[in-house]
Design a protein around this motif. Sequence first.
Motif, short mmCIF file in Angstrom:
data_model
loop_
_atom_site.label_atom_id
_atom_site.label_comp_id
_atom_site.label_asym_id
_atom_site.label_seq_id
_atom_site.Cartn_x
_atom_site.Cartn_y
_atom_site.Cartn_z
N ILE A 41 -24.95 22.20 13.26
CA ILE A 41 -23.85 21.25 13.34
C ILE A 41 -22.58 21.89 12.81
CG2 ILE A 41 -24.38 20.20 11.08
CD1 ILE A 41 -23.52 17.47 12.37
N ALA A 42 -21.51 21.82 13.60
CA ALA A 42 -20.20 22.29 13.15
C ALA A 42 -19.54 21.14 12.41
CB ALA A 42 -19.36 22.74 14.35
N ALA A 43 -20.01 20.89 11.21
CA ALA A 43 -19.67 19.66 10.47
C ALA A 43 -18.18 19.57 10.21
CB ALA A 43 -20.44 19.60 9.16
N VAL A 44 -17.64 18.42 10.62
CA VAL A 44 -16.22 18.15 10.43
C VAL A 44 -16.01 16.95 9.52
CG1 VAL A 44 -15.99 16.72 12.49
CG2 VAL A 44 -14.03 18.00 11.68
N ASP A 45 -17.05 16.13 9.35
CA ASP A 45 -16.99 15.00 8.41
C ASP A 45 -18.42 14.63 8.03
OD1 ASP A 45 -15.78 13.00 6.85
OD2 ASP A 45 -16.07 11.51 8.42
N CYS A 46 -18.62 14.32 6.76
CA CYS A 46 -19.92 13.90 6.26
C CYS A 46 -19.75 12.73 5.29
CB CYS A 46 -20.64 15.03 5.51
SG CYS A 46 -21.18 16.40 6.56
N VAL A 47 -20.77 11.89 5.24
CA VAL A 47 -20.81 10.76 4.32
C VAL A 47 -22.15 10.80 3.59
CG1 VAL A 47 -20.83 8.25 4.11
CG2 VAL A 47 -19.33 9.34 5.79
N VAL A 48 -22.12 10.63 2.29
CA VAL A 48 -23.34 10.48 1.49
C VAL A 48 -23.50 9.00 1.17
CG1 VAL A 48 -24.48 11.01 -0.69
CG2 VAL A 48 -23.23 12.80 0.53
N THR A 49 -24.54 8.38 1.69
CA THR A 49 -24.74 6.95 1.52
C THR A 49 -26.20 6.61 1.78
OG1 THR A 49 -23.91 4.77 2.18
CG2 THR A 49 -24.23 6.37 3.94
N GLU A 50 -26.64 5.46 1.35
CA GLU A 50 -28.01 5.01 1.59
C GLU A 50 -28.09 4.41 2.98
OE1 GLU A 50 -31.52 3.14 2.05
OE2 GLU A 50 -29.81 1.83 1.71
N MET A 51 -28.97 4.96 3.83
CA MET A 51 -29.03 4.55 5.24
C MET A 51 -30.33 3.87 5.62
SD MET A 51 -26.16 5.36 6.88
CE MET A 51 -26.66 5.37 8.60
N THR A 52 -31.43 4.17 4.94
CA THR A 52 -32.75 3.79 5.46
C THR A 52 -33.45 2.72 4.65
OG1 THR A 52 -33.83 5.58 4.21
CG2 THR A 52 -33.04 6.10 6.43
N GLY A 53 -32.84 2.20 3.59
CA GLY A 53 -33.42 1.12 2.83
C GLY A 53 -34.35 1.53 1.72
N ASP A 54 -34.43 2.82 1.40
CA ASP A 54 -35.33 3.28 0.35
C ASP A 54 -34.62 3.60 -0.96
OD1 ASP A 54 -34.01 5.61 0.93
OD2 ASP A 54 -35.77 6.69 1.68
N GLU A 55 -33.32 3.30 -1.04
CA GLU A 55 -32.48 3.51 -2.22
C GLU A 55 -32.18 4.97 -2.51
OE1 GLU A 55 -33.97 1.39 -5.59
OE2 GLU A 55 -33.66 -0.57 -4.67
N ARG A 56 -32.62 5.88 -1.67
CA ARG A 56 -32.21 7.27 -1.81
C ARG A 56 -30.95 7.51 -0.98
NH1 ARG A 56 -37.84 8.16 -0.48
NH2 ARG A 56 -39.06 8.53 -2.39
N LEU A 57 -30.09 8.35 -1.48
CA LEU A 57 -28.86 8.67 -0.75
C LEU A 57 -29.14 9.69 0.33
CD1 LEU A 57 -26.17 8.85 -3.61
CD2 LEU A 57 -26.73 6.94 -2.09
N ASP A 58 -28.70 9.37 1.54
CA ASP A 58 -28.86 10.24 2.70
C ASP A 58 -27.52 10.89 3.02
OD1 ASP A 58 -31.64 9.20 3.24
OD2 ASP A 58 -30.50 7.34 3.57
N ILE A 59 -27.54 11.79 3.99
CA ILE A 59 -26.33 12.48 4.45
C ILE A 59 -26.18 12.23 5.95
CG2 ILE A 59 -25.11 14.69 4.61
CD1 ILE A 59 -27.03 15.72 2.39
N VAL A 60 -25.00 11.80 6.37
CA VAL A 60 -24.70 11.64 7.79
C VAL A 60 -23.49 12.50 8.11
CG1 VAL A 60 -24.39 9.99 9.67
CG2 VAL A 60 -25.38 9.22 7.51
N CYS A 61 -23.59 13.31 9.17
CA CYS A 61 -22.50 14.22 9.52
C CYS A 61 -22.21 14.18 11.01
CB CYS A 61 -22.84 15.66 9.12
SG CYS A 61 -23.06 15.92 7.35
N ILE A 62 -20.98 14.49 11.35
CA ILE A 62 -20.55 14.58 12.75
C ILE A 62 -20.05 15.99 13.00
CG2 ILE A 62 -18.20 13.76 12.26
CD1 ILE A 62 -18.35 12.23 14.97
#
Length: 402
Positions: free
Chosen positions: A366-387
């Motif tokens: 991924i040629a990452a240009v933006d990322c967000v660290v947030t909880e996505m899946t309901g397990d209270e762990r912080l995930d990473i989403v990137c575009i």
Amino acid sequence: MKVSAVPRTCRVSLRRPRGLGRLACGWAALLCLGAGVQAGELPRFREHVIAADLKVGYQLLAIDLTGDGRKDVVAVDEQGTELAWYEYPTWQRHVLATGVPRPLNVDGWDIDGDGCPELVLAYQFDSRPEQSVGNVTLLTHGPDVRQPWTAREIDRVPTAHRVRWIDPEGTGAKVLLVGPMVGTRYPPQEGDAVPVYLYRPDTWKREVITTVPRGVLHAIHPANWDAGPRQQLVTACYAGLHRLDFRDGQWVATHLAAGDPRSWPQCGSSEVRLGQLGAQRFLAAIEPWHGNQVVAYRWETGKWQRAVLDDQMDNGHALAVGDLDGDGCDEIVCGFRGQGYQLSVYRATDACGTQWQKTVLDDGGIAAVDCVVTEMTGDERLDIVCIGASTGNIKLYENLGK
């Protein structure tokens, strides 16, 4: 600084409750004498491809649009003419708006309190003010959020580059900020000022809150500087990093750091995020503009001390912070979109933040240009989403924990 690649099945140190982690890391920071501390391993991450057919990805927003308590993903494709979102958990694509060429930035907040956020989109971007329309448009949902939304133009701001909602008074009533990339010309000349504009949702009248940024203004980042309800604004530009506080009816700017010390225009900062190492703040930055450096600032002896963690990026752009391993101290997520693109995680190996370890999370995917660290899946762990930019993709890196 130790550099290592992270396998898809790497192990993780035992996750502690978030509050205990902050407390433990905070006590460690109080006792910190600069000695190194062995770093634990990062969590395991599982990749999910949300989309792979964007033309050139630029920015994403993780936000709940359906009211189910789970975050969906709004994606900005800067070479497209639509604004689309992807619904959790199937990632079905829905079109929010059409006829929005060169979209660049979006942010959301629930203005009317109905449980679904409104979105503000900046589009028709160009780096040259004389060629940039800079539409700033409010998008409002109807009874079915999966159907196209209603658009209302708020303003036209040439080179409108960033839109962010912020709560400067801590009342829960947010206002909109718009940051153009440059002032009156591109390329900017040394000392050229860049304004930041504010809009109140009741009137949508343009107000200037500052003209302190210089050259290219790349980041306007709302942050809870004092962990209270009021949000402050942290900016990154050719003049480095500034914090803006709303006090007694006016915005007050404080210069935090000069950024890259080289001469104009290879100077200053490009992106900035506020992080925590227990009770201690730190600033993560990419420097200079679209630069090659990942930088961490820590407060010591009355100033923000600058440390370059990595200088091997080509066109650094994606930056986020968050406590990925639950130990109470934030990690830095950073990616670049130039040749040899990688997405990496930087973890402090001591409580003072004087030493950091780099782990490559995605090498060439991924040629990452933006990322967000947030909880996505309901397990209270912080995930990473990137575009991704040239890769035209959106990825979710699901935090699997131990």
